[in-house]
Design a protein around this motif. Structure first.
Motif, PDB file in Angstrom:
ATOM      1  N   TYR A  33       0.930  -1.574   0.220  1.00 26.58           N
ATOM      2  CA  TYR A  33      -0.229   0.053   0.116  1.00 26.58           C
ATOM      3  C   TYR A  33       0.699   1.244   0.141  1.00 26.58           C
ATOM      4  N   TYR A  35       0.242   5.153   1.308  1.00 27.92           N
ATOM      5  CA  TYR A  35      -0.241   6.691   1.380  1.00 27.92           C
ATOM      6  C   TYR A  35       0.456   7.934   2.307  1.00 27.92           C
ATOM      7  N   LEU A  45      -5.585   6.768   1.895  1.00 28.59           N
ATOM      8  CA  LEU A  45      -5.083   5.339   1.287  1.00 28.59           C
ATOM      9  C   LEU A  45      -5.280   5.977  -0.417  1.00 28.59           C
ATOM     10  N   HIS A  48      -3.547   0.480  -3.882  1.00 27.89           N
ATOM     11  CA  HIS A  48      -2.491  -0.762  -3.146  1.00 27.89           C
ATOM     12  C   HIS A  48      -2.612  -1.251  -4.287  1.00 27.89           C
TER      13      HIS A  48
ATOM     14  N   THR B  93     -12.083  -2.608   8.923  1.00 22.65           N
ATOM     15  CA  THR B  93     -12.427  -2.805   8.200  1.00 22.65           C
ATOM     16  C   THR B  93     -13.439  -3.287   7.775  1.00 22.65           C
ATOM     17  N   SER B  98     -12.005  -7.612  -2.668  1.00 25.26           N
ATOM     18  CA  SER B  98     -10.573  -7.430  -2.721  1.00 25.26           C
ATOM     19  C   SER B  98     -10.330  -6.170  -2.122  1.00 25.26           C
ATOM     20  N   TYR B 100      -9.180  -3.905   0.379  1.00 28.56           N
ATOM     21  CA  TYR B 100      -7.916  -3.862   1.737  1.00 28.56           C
ATOM     22  C   TYR B 100      -8.424  -2.811   2.659  1.00 28.56           C
ATOM     23  N   GLN B 101      -9.259  -1.454   1.832  1.00 26.09           N
ATOM     24  CA  GLN B 101      -8.667  -0.456   2.528  1.00 26.09           C
ATOM     25  C   GLN B 101      -9.025  -0.434   4.111  1.00 26.09           C
ATOM     26  N   LEU B 102      -8.657   0.681   4.851  1.00 25.64           N
ATOM     27  CA  LEU B 102      -8.766   0.617   6.412  1.00 25.64           C
ATOM     28  C   LEU B 102      -9.292   1.694   6.097  1.00 25.64           C
TER      29      LEU B 102
END
Lengths: 116, 114
Positions: A33, A35, A45, A48, B93, B98, B100-102
Motif C-alpha cells: 500500500y 498512503y 490510502l 494498493h 475494515t 478485494s 483492503y482499505q482501512l
C-alpha cells in the motif's frame, strides 16, 4: 530488523520536478500500500497492489503513479509535485485475506517529502 | 460522514494509571478493528486487533474491548508508561474480498505524565 523499508527518509524536490519514493519489504507479503499523511491526520490510502494487481483509490490524483516490479519492491512516482503534495508518504504491507483473521498492515517509517 | 470517530483529540494520564482510548463507528458491517500507535516522524505501528465475533482481546498491557450493540471500541493500557505517549489511531475494515482499505479515525494524542 526492519521489515518495511522506505528510502529516502527525507526527500526534497522542486515544484514540478518528478520524484520517486521507494519501499521494500522482507515480510513476503503479497499486498502493498501507499498512503499519504499530512500533519497528524489519519493516513489517506492512495493505492494498493494485490500481487501484481493495481488498485487505485477513486480520489487519488493522476499525478500519483505506482510500480511494483516484484513482490519485495514498490515505488511511488509523483510526476509533477505541487506544494500541496508535501506530506509524509507511508508504505505498508499485509498478507492477503483468507488466512486466520484479518491481516494487519505493517508500515514503514515513511518518507517526508518537501516541495520547494 | 465520518465512519470512524475518535472524539478525544488528546488525553493526559498519570504514569502507572490506566489509559482508555475510545473509538465509535457507524457501520455494523465492519468486521475487523485495529489499533495503531504513531510516534512523530514515524509510520504507524500495529498494536492489537479484534474480530467482530469477539468482544475482548488482550496482549500484555493492551486490551481491546468491542461493544457491537453500541458500535464502540476501546483500548485499555495498564499500567501506562512514558513510552506510551503517542498518537493512537483506531481503524476498521469492510468484509470485501478485494478491498483492503482501512478506514481510520482521526487519532487521539496520549500524553503520559511522570
Amino acid at each position: 530488523d526492519a521489515m518495511v523499508i522506505q528510502n529516502p527518509r527525507y526527500q526534497v524536490t522542486q515544484f514540478g520536478k518528478p520524484v520517486t519514493l521507494s519501499c521494500s519489504q522482507t515480510l513476503n507479503h503479497n499486498v502493498m500500500y501507499w498512503y499519504q499523511q499530512k500533519s497528524s491526520q489519519a493516513p489517506k490510502l492512495l493505492f494498493h497492489y494485490y500481487d501484481k494487481d493495481f488498485n487505485n483509490e477513486a480520489d487519488t490524483p493522476d499525478n500519483f503513479q505506482s510500480r511494483r516490479p516484484n513482490t519485495s519492491f514498490c515505488f511511488l512516482d509523483i510526476r509533477s509535485p505541487g506544494l500541496g503534495d508535501a506530506a509524509m508518504y507511508l508504505c505498508a504491507t499485509s498478507r492477503s485475506q483468507g488466512t486466520s483473521g484479518r491481516p494487519a498492515q505493517y508500515f514503514g517509517p515513511g518518507t517526508r517529502l518537501t516541495v520547494t | 460522514d465520518q465512519q470512524v470517530k475518535q472524539n478525544s483529540p488528546s488525553l493526559s494520564v498519570q504514569e502507572g494509571r490506566i489509559s482508555i482510548l475510545n473509538c465509535d463507528y457507524t457501520n455494523s458491517m465492519f468486521d475487523y478493528f485495529l489499533w495503531y500507535k504513531k510516534y512523530p516522524a514515524e509510520g504507524p505501528t500495529f498494536l492489537i486487533s479484534i474480530s467482530s465475533i469477539k468482544d475482548k482481546n488482550e496482549d500484555g498491557r493492551f486490551t481491546v474491548f468491542l461493544n457491537k450493540s453500541a458500535k464502540h471500541l476501546s483500548l485499555h493500557i495498564v499500567p501506562s508508561q512514558p513510552g506510551d505517549s503517542a498518537v493512537y489511531f483506531c481503524a476498521v475494515t469492510y468484509p470485501q474480498v478485494s478491498n483492503y482499505q482501512l478506514i481510520w479515525g482521526a487519532g487521539t494524542k496520549l500524553i503520559i505524565k511522570p
